[in-house]
Design an enzyme around this catalytic site. Structure first.
Site, mmCIF file in Angstrom:
data_model
loop_
_atom_site.group_PDB
_atom_site.id
_atom_site.type_symbol
_atom_site.label_atom_id
_atom_site.label_comp_id
_atom_site.label_asym_id
_atom_site.label_seq_id
_atom_site.Cartn_x
_atom_site.Cartn_y
_atom_site.Cartn_z
ATOM 1 C CG HIS A 88 13.241 9.261 36.201
ATOM 2 N ND1 HIS A 88 13.679 8.733 35.008
ATOM 3 C CD2 HIS A 88 13.336 10.609 36.072
ATOM 4 C CE1 HIS A 88 14.037 9.724 34.186
ATOM 5 N NE2 HIS A 88 13.828 10.863 34.809
ATOM 6 C CD GLU A 92 9.948 9.295 33.585
ATOM 7 O OE1 GLU A 92 9.678 10.509 33.531
ATOM 8 O OE2 GLU A 92 9.610 8.567 34.540
ATOM 9 C CG ASP A 127 21.733 9.495 33.178
ATOM 10 O OD1 ASP A 127 22.646 9.076 32.429
ATOM 11 O OD2 ASP A 127 20.659 9.936 32.739
ATOM 12 N NE ARG A 145 15.017 20.885 35.279
ATOM 13 C CZ ARG A 145 15.138 19.600 34.972
ATOM 14 N NH1 ARG A 145 15.174 19.231 33.719
ATOM 15 N NH2 ARG A 145 15.222 18.685 35.923
ATOM 16 C CE1 TYR A 201 11.881 14.171 31.682
ATOM 17 C CE2 TYR A 201 12.341 16.254 32.744
ATOM 18 C CZ TYR A 201 12.365 15.461 31.624
ATOM 19 O OH TYR A 201 12.884 15.949 30.442
ATOM 20 C CE LYS A 255 14.265 15.736 39.254
ATOM 21 N NZ LYS A 255 15.057 15.048 38.204
#
Ligand SMILES: NC(=O)c1ccc[n+]([C@@H]2O[C@H](COP(=O)([O-])OP(=O)(O)OC[C@H]3O[C@@H](n4cnc5c(N)ncnc54)[C@H](O)[C@@H]3O)[C@@H](O)[C@H]2O)c1
Length: 383
Positions: A108, A130, A282, A29, A106, A88
């Site tokens: 995480h 997120e 996940d 992406r 993102y 990412k």
């Protein structure tokens, strides 16, 4: 088609925005599309995109160039851009490029101590997709990927039900004189509702279960008696699983591991060649026999039941996922560019919830709790 260049409306504040090519293995992406570039350039900002950044999503360099991007090598982009847009988390070589930029991506972090430690050693501001959260608790930058994964779950399930792909050899829509295949969906949230939509569209016989009666009421309002709704409890789940040709796991308990709704013993009662797609893999999976798999090797069998536990399903359709993600991120990108990051955080509490780390300080409560520290209030940081 020849695209017109952007019509430039200048604001006082002009920012250099950069979108590098994603370098995490398998990531296809990109964080900015030509439409996003045009929207930024129209407001007087400068946009740098790394050459080849859109290739994985089928966006050519010339599509960026015609709307006013400067195609730039990665090092120059990281050196010049004040607001860097990614998909990412930064890889080690990207962490080395971080100075005082704002990175929107993102992250995480609450699952990655090493990355959290690395990011807080930099002077940059990290805003995580997120954790951007509206006052009603919704997570607008996670929703698009759940929409993609939900629709894909049934598409993938229909594929693996094919005999040549290991499944039962059932056509979900049936044909006149032959019953339709049965799809059971656990959870009627974003993933579940999108799986439902695709399953109904294929003409399947669909059952959907949730613990929230309002979600089931909503299903009935939308689909009437075309879908069977059931309260989710072990008794009803056991009964539904027995019928399923395709079982889709789509539950979420925010902030917790997914509850196990389908035990190993229930899986043993399923039809030969039935398919399980557990999208909730996940968060630990809601089907006991599901383990994480990859797009390169998506399935395995337990007894005669096909199991699919791909943790990054949207990566199968990067072009759709790129447009879905950037449709949702662009309003926040524009807000940060036009108002400045600090101004945008003051004006938009949802965006302020996205700040995870600010110039070495842990701001988001979940990230701070993960490291065992008290969070630093956003006002106490030099955004
Ligand atoms: N594998 C992937 O590539 C991928 C992609 C996107 C999302 N996901 C995951 O999919 C899961 C679902 O996400 P979502 O956006 O639909 O969440 P959501 O919050 O919109 O929906 C979850 C639903 O589960 C229901 N639920 C909770 N406990 C239940 C139970 N015991 N029985 C039945 N239903 C129950 C809730 O009431 C809610 O309606 C999450 O774990 C998410 O991380 C995975």
């Amino acid at each position: 088609m020849r695209r017109r260049r952007a019509r430039v409306v200048r604001y006082d504040r002009r920012v250099i925005v950069g979108a590098p090519r994603e370098i995490k293995p398998g990531e296809q992406r990109v964080a900015l599309t030509p439409a996003g570039v045009r929207a930024l350039v129209e407001r007087g900002h400068t946009v740098l995109v790394e050459a080849g950044a859109g290739a994985g999503s089928g966006i050519r360099d010339d599509e960026y160039a015609t709307v006013g991007t400067t195609l730039t090598a990665a090092d120059a982009l990281w050196a010049k851009a004040e607001l860097v847009l990614k998909v990412k988390e930064p890889m080690p070589s990207e962490v080395k490029q971080l100075r005082g930029q704002t990175l929107f991506t993102y992250l995480h972090l609450a699952a990655d101590r090493a990355l959290t430690d690395a990011l807080r050693k930099t002077d940059a501001v990290f805003v995580a997709y997120e954790t951007v959260q509206r006052p009603d608790g919704s997570l607008p930058l996670l929703t698009p990927m759940s929409e993609v994964a939900g629709r894909l779950a049934v598409q993938e399930g229909a594929f693996y039900l094919g005999r040549a792909h290991g499944g039962r050899g059932v056509l979900l829509g049936g044909v006149p004189g032959v019953p339709r295949g049965n799809v059971v969906i656990l959870g009627a949230g974003t993933v579940g509702m999108n799986a439902l939509r695709t399953a109904v569209g294929l003409g399947a016989d669909v059952w959907i279960l949730d613990v929230n009666l309002d979600r089931l009421r909503h299903v009935e309002e939308l689909y009437g008696n075309a879908v069977v709704t059931q309260m989710s409890n072990s008794y009803n789940v056991e009964e539904a699983v027995l019928r399923a040709d395709l079982l889709v796991g789509a539950v979420l308990v925010p902030g917790a591991r997914a509850p196990v709704l389908v035990t190993k013993a229930m899986v043993a009662t399923m039809k030969d060649g039935a398919v399980i797609i557990d999208v909730a893999v996940d968060q630990g999976a809601c089907i006991e026999t599901i383990r994480p798999t990859t797009l390169a090797e998506p399935i395995y069998r337990v007894g005669n039941v096909v199991h699919y536990g791909v943790t990054n399903m949207p990566a199968l359709v990067p072009r759709t996922s790129t447009f879905a993600l950037t449709n949702a991120t662009l309003p926040y990108v524009l807000e940060m560019a036009n108002r400045g990051v600090a101004g945008a955080m003051r004006a938009n509490p949802a965006l302020a919830m996205g700040v995870n780390v600010c110039r070495g300080k842990l701001v988001h409560p979940a990230v701070a709790a993960f490291v065992g520290e008290a969070p630093t209030p956003l006002d106490a940081c030099q955004v």
